[in-house]
Motif scaffolding. Structure first.
Motif, PDB file in Angstrom:
ATOM      1  N   ASN A 110      46.100  33.111 -44.904  1.00 40.65           N
ATOM      2  CA  ASN A 110      45.307  32.682 -46.056  1.00 40.65           C
ATOM      3  C   ASN A 110      46.167  32.435 -47.293  1.00 40.65           C
ATOM      4  OD1 ASN A 110      42.828  31.905 -47.070  1.00 40.65           O
ATOM      5  ND2 ASN A 110      42.350  33.933 -47.863  1.00 40.65           N
ATOM      6  N   ILE A 111      47.249  31.726 -47.147  1.00 41.22           N
ATOM      7  CA  ILE A 111      48.177  31.445 -48.245  1.00 41.22           C
ATOM      8  C   ILE A 111      47.504  30.492 -49.242  1.00 41.22           C
ATOM      9  CG2 ILE A 111      49.317  29.625 -46.922  1.00 41.22           C
ATOM     10  CD1 ILE A 111      51.947  30.434 -48.212  1.00 41.22           C
ATOM     11  N   LYS A 112      47.548  30.847 -50.546  1.00 42.04           N
ATOM     12  CA  LYS A 112      46.850  30.046 -51.561  1.00 42.04           C
ATOM     13  C   LYS A 112      47.295  30.485 -52.953  1.00 42.04           C
ATOM     14  CE  LYS A 112      42.938  33.218 -51.476  1.00 42.04           C
ATOM     15  NZ  LYS A 112      41.504  33.351 -51.377  1.00 42.04           N
ATOM     16  N   GLU A 113      46.633  29.946 -53.984  1.00 40.08           N
ATOM     17  CA  GLU A 113      46.822  30.361 -55.381  1.00 40.08           C
ATOM     18  C   GLU A 113      48.271  30.207 -55.845  1.00 40.08           C
ATOM     19  OE1 GLU A 113      44.103  31.141 -57.066  1.00 40.08           O
ATOM     20  OE2 GLU A 113      42.726  31.580 -55.429  1.00 40.08           O
ATOM     21  N   ALA A 114      48.833  29.020 -55.711  1.00 37.50           N
ATOM     22  CA  ALA A 114      50.240  28.780 -56.047  1.00 37.50           C
ATOM     23  C   ALA A 114      50.480  28.759 -57.553  1.00 37.50           C
ATOM     24  CB  ALA A 114      50.696  27.459 -55.446  1.00 37.50           C
ATOM     25  N   THR A 115      51.598  29.324 -57.973  1.00 45.86           N
ATOM     26  CA  THR A 115      52.090  29.261 -59.352  1.00 45.86           C
ATOM     27  C   THR A 115      53.579  28.939 -59.301  1.00 45.86           C
ATOM     28  OG1 THR A 115      50.469  30.891 -60.134  1.00 45.86           O
ATOM     29  CG2 THR A 115      52.432  30.564 -61.488  1.00 45.86           C
ATOM     30  N   LEU A 116      53.962  27.826 -59.916  1.00 47.77           N
ATOM     31  CA  LEU A 116      55.365  27.392 -59.939  1.00 47.77           C
ATOM     32  C   LEU A 116      56.024  27.757 -61.254  1.00 47.77           C
ATOM     33  CD1 LEU A 116      55.063  23.796 -58.479  1.00 47.77           C
ATOM     34  CD2 LEU A 116      56.441  25.635 -57.521  1.00 47.77           C
ATOM     35  N   VAL A 117      57.282  28.195 -61.188  1.00 48.91           N
ATOM     36  CA  VAL A 117      58.062  28.461 -62.400  1.00 48.91           C
ATOM     37  C   VAL A 117      59.505  28.014 -62.181  1.00 48.91           C
ATOM     38  CG1 VAL A 117      56.647  30.425 -63.151  1.00 48.91           C
ATOM     39  CG2 VAL A 117      58.656  30.834 -61.748  1.00 48.91           C
ATOM     40  N   GLN A 118      60.184  27.721 -63.296  1.00 46.89           N
ATOM     41  CA  GLN A 118      61.615  27.438 -63.274  1.00 46.89           C
ATOM     42  C   GLN A 118      62.337  28.613 -63.913  1.00 46.89           C
ATOM     43  OE1 GLN A 118      61.380  23.280 -65.012  1.00 46.89           O
ATOM     44  NE2 GLN A 118      63.002  23.047 -63.481  1.00 46.89           N
ATOM     45  N   LYS A 158      47.198  13.797 -50.535  1.00 42.82           N
ATOM     46  CA  LYS A 158      48.048  14.773 -49.859  1.00 42.82           C
ATOM     47  C   LYS A 158      49.371  14.122 -49.498  1.00 42.82           C
ATOM     48  CE  LYS A 158      44.121  16.930 -47.681  1.00 42.82           C
ATOM     49  NZ  LYS A 158      43.478  17.196 -46.387  1.00 42.82           N
ATOM     50  N   SER A 159      50.450  14.849 -49.756  1.00 44.73           N
ATOM     51  CA  SER A 159      51.782  14.329 -49.491  1.00 44.73           C
ATOM     52  C   SER A 159      52.420  15.024 -48.287  1.00 44.73           C
ATOM     53  CB  SER A 159      52.662  14.504 -50.735  1.00 44.73           C
ATOM     54  OG  SER A 159      53.987  14.182 -50.468  1.00 44.73           O
ATOM     55  N   HIS A 160      52.577  16.353 -48.367  1.00 43.99           N
ATOM     56  CA  HIS A 160      53.229  17.086 -47.287  1.00 43.99           C
ATOM     57  C   HIS A 160      52.968  18.583 -47.447  1.00 43.99           C
ATOM     58  CE1 HIS A 160      56.184  17.180 -50.579  1.00 43.99           C
ATOM     59  NE2 HIS A 160      56.606  18.308 -50.033  1.00 43.99           N
ATOM     60  N   VAL A 161      53.333  19.335 -46.427  1.00 40.44           N
ATOM     61  CA  VAL A 161      53.234  20.796 -46.467  1.00 40.44           C
ATOM     62  C   VAL A 161      54.434  21.330 -47.229  1.00 40.44           C
ATOM     63  CG1 VAL A 161      53.264  22.913 -45.099  1.00 40.44           C
ATOM     64  CG2 VAL A 161      51.946  20.937 -44.309  1.00 40.44           C
ATOM     65  N   ALA A 162      54.169  22.124 -48.258  1.00 38.54           N
ATOM     66  CA  ALA A 162      55.249  22.733 -49.033  1.00 38.54           C
ATOM     67  C   ALA A 162      55.703  24.038 -48.395  1.00 38.54           C
ATOM     68  CB  ALA A 162      54.803  22.986 -50.467  1.00 38.54           C
ATOM     69  N   LEU A 163      54.745  24.870 -47.988  1.00 37.97           N
ATOM     70  CA  LEU A 163      55.080  26.186 -47.448  1.00 37.97           C
ATOM     71  C   LEU A 163      53.982  26.619 -46.486  1.00 37.97           C
ATOM     72  CD1 LEU A 163      57.044  28.656 -47.637  1.00 37.97           C
ATOM     73  CD2 LEU A 163      55.515  29.558 -49.391  1.00 37.97           C
ATOM     74  N   THR A 164      54.384  27.028 -45.301  1.00 41.24           N
ATOM     75  CA  THR A 164      53.463  27.580 -44.321  1.00 41.24           C
ATOM     76  C   THR A 164      53.533  29.093 -44.415  1.00 41.24           C
ATOM     77  OG1 THR A 164      53.781  25.686 -42.885  1.00 41.24           O
ATOM     78  CG2 THR A 164      52.886  27.660 -41.862  1.00 41.24           C
ATOM     79  N   ALA A 165      52.410  29.743 -44.249  1.00 41.63           N
ATOM     80  CA  ALA A 165      52.384  31.206 -44.324  1.00 41.63           C
ATOM     81  C   ALA A 165      53.385  31.810 -43.349  1.00 41.63           C
ATOM     82  CB  ALA A 165      50.980  31.721 -44.017  1.00 41.63           C
ATOM     83  N   PRO A 166      54.201  32.754 -43.819  1.00 41.35           N
ATOM     84  CA  PRO A 166      55.148  33.421 -42.916  1.00 41.35           C
ATOM     85  C   PRO A 166      54.410  34.150 -41.797  1.00 41.35           C
ATOM     86  CG  PRO A 166      55.630  33.932 -45.213  1.00 41.35           C
ATOM     87  CD  PRO A 166      54.302  33.232 -45.186  1.00 41.35           C
ATOM     88  N   GLY A 210      46.849  29.369 -43.220  1.00 42.77           N
ATOM     89  CA  GLY A 210      46.895  28.218 -44.097  1.00 42.77           C
ATOM     90  C   GLY A 210      48.298  27.847 -44.509  1.00 42.77           C
ATOM     91  N   SER A 211      48.379  26.720 -45.191  1.00 39.44           N
ATOM     92  CA  SER A 211      49.628  26.230 -45.746  1.00 39.44           C
ATOM     93  C   SER A 211      49.358  25.717 -47.147  1.00 39.44           C
ATOM     94  CB  SER A 211      50.180  25.076 -44.894  1.00 39.44           C
ATOM     95  OG  SER A 211      50.475  25.505 -43.598  1.00 39.44           O
ATOM     96  N   LEU A 212      50.391  25.746 -47.988  1.00 45.31           N
ATOM     97  CA  LEU A 212      50.296  25.137 -49.305  1.00 45.31           C
ATOM     98  C   LEU A 212      50.740  23.688 -49.176  1.00 45.31           C
ATOM     99  CD1 LEU A 212      51.787  27.961 -51.554  1.00 45.31           C
ATOM    100  CD2 LEU A 212      49.401  27.288 -51.348  1.00 45.31           C
ATOM    101  N   LEU A 213      49.905  22.772 -49.662  1.00 45.14           N
ATOM    102  CA  LEU A 213      50.175  21.350 -49.570  1.00 45.14           C
ATOM    103  C   LEU A 213      50.558  20.792 -50.928  1.00 45.14           C
ATOM    104  CD1 LEU A 213      47.082  20.303 -47.423  1.00 45.14           C
ATOM    105  CD2 LEU A 213      49.385  20.819 -46.624  1.00 45.14           C
ATOM    106  N   VAL A 214      51.322  19.715 -50.916  1.00 39.91           N
ATOM    107  CA  VAL A 214      51.671  18.989 -52.133  1.00 39.91           C
ATOM    108  C   VAL A 214      50.777  17.757 -52.207  1.00 39.91           C
ATOM    109  CG1 VAL A 214      53.481  17.705 -53.332  1.00 39.91           C
ATOM    110  CG2 VAL A 214      54.043  19.799 -52.088  1.00 39.91           C
ATOM    111  N   ALA A 215      50.215  17.514 -53.380  1.00 34.97           N
ATOM    112  CA  ALA A 215      49.446  16.292 -53.619  1.00 34.97           C
ATOM    113  C   ALA A 215      50.142  15.519 -54.727  1.00 34.97           C
ATOM    114  CB  ALA A 215      48.013  16.623 -54.016  1.00 34.97           C
ATOM    115  N   ARG A 216      50.201  14.198 -54.575  1.00 35.28           N
ATOM    116  CA  ARG A 216      50.864  13.356 -55.569  1.00 35.28           C
ATOM    117  C   ARG A 216      49.968  12.185 -55.925  1.00 35.28           C
ATOM    118  NH1 ARG A 216      56.128  14.525 -52.886  1.00 35.28           N
ATOM    119  NH2 ARG A 216      57.355  15.529 -54.492  1.00 35.28           N
ATOM    120  N   GLY A 217      50.165  11.686 -57.135  1.00 34.35           N
ATOM    121  CA  GLY A 217      49.432  10.497 -57.556  1.00 34.35           C
ATOM    122  C   GLY A 217      49.751  10.159 -58.990  1.00 34.35           C
TER     123      GLY A 217
END
Length: 193
Positions: free
Chosen positions: A34-42, A21-29, A6-13
Motif C-alpha cells: 500500500n505504498i502512497k502519500e509521496a513527499t519529495l524534497v531536495q 501517467k508516465s512511469h512507475v517511480a517506486l514499487t513497494a519493497p 502498490g507503486s508510486l507513479l509519475v504523471a506529466r503534462g
C-alpha cells in the motif's frame, strides 16, 4: 497484482488539468504494501529524497528512498523515523508536507495514530541533508476537536503547507471530509546563533 502491492507513479503534462501517467517511480519493497502519500524534497548536498507511506504488519510506516535525479532510479533507505511505544503516534505513521523556514532545520508535519486509528498531526525536524532527526514533538501539534457525532472518525491529517514571510500555513483535513488551515509562527532561538 500477484503481490497485491502498490507503486508510486509519475504523471506529466503541461499543467495540472492535463496530466498523463508516465512511469512507475517506486514499487513497494518486498514485505511492504500500500505504498502512497509521496513527499519529495531536495536535501543539501544534491539529489532527491522521496518520503512515502507504506503498510507493514497491519500498520502504516514512513519509508524513504533516494535518487540522483527526479526520474530515479530510486534506492530504498532505512525508515527515517519510527513509532514511539509510549506516544500518541505508537502504531501508525504517515508522511506530510516538508517545509524549510530560514536557517531552521527542515520540518515534516507528519501524521501519527494509535492502534484504534486516532490520527493526530505532529512534527519531526531533520538535519539539512536529511541524514538524521534533530527534533520531534512529544505531543501532537494538532488534534481534532471532539466530533459532533460520536460515530464520526477521529482524524486530523496534514495535507500541504506553504512557507510565508511571517510563518507557515498548514492545510489539514478533519474526519476525512473537512478542510482546515492553521497558522504556525516560527520563533528564532537567540541562543542558536
Amino acid at each position: 497484482p500477484k503481490r497485491q502491492q502498490g507503486s508510486l507513479l509519475v504523471a506529466r503534462g503541461p499543467d495540472l488539468l492535463h496530466l498523463e501517467k508516465s512511469h512507475v517511480a517506486l514499487t513497494a519493497p518486498e514485505g511492504a504494501g500500500n505504498i502512497k502519500e509521496a513527499t519529495l524534497v531536495q536535501p543539501d548536498g544534491g539529489g532527491w529524497l522521496l518520503f512515502y507511506e507504506y503498510a507493514q504488519a497491519n500498520a502504516s510506516r514512513v519509508g524513504l528512498a533516494r535518487a540522483e535525479g527526479i526520474d530515479g532510479p530510486w534506492e530504498v533507505l532505512p525508515d527515517p523515523f519510527t513509532v514511539r511505544a509510549d506516544g500518541w503516534d505508537n502504531w501508525h505513521l504517515s508522511t506530510g508536507p516538508v517545509v524549510r523556514f530560514g536557517k531552521h532545520d527542515p520540518v515534516m508535519f507528519y501524521n501519527g495514530a494509535t492502534v484504534d486509528a486516532r490520527w493526530r498531526i505532529g512534527w519531526v525536524s531533520f538535519s539539512p541533508d536529511f541524514a538524521r532527526v534533530t527534533g520531534r514533538g512529544i505531543e501532537p501539534l494538532l488534534m481534532p476537536p471532539p466530533p459532533e457525532d460520536r460515530a464520526a472518525t477521529d482524524i486530523a491529517f496534514a495535507a500541504s503547507a506553504l512557507v510565508e514571510e511571517d510563518g507557515i500555513t498548514l492545510w489539514y483535513s478533519l474526519e476525512d471530509r473537512k478542510l482546515m488551515r492553521a497558522r504556525i509562527t516560527v520563533y528564532d532561538d537567540p541562543d542558536a546563533g
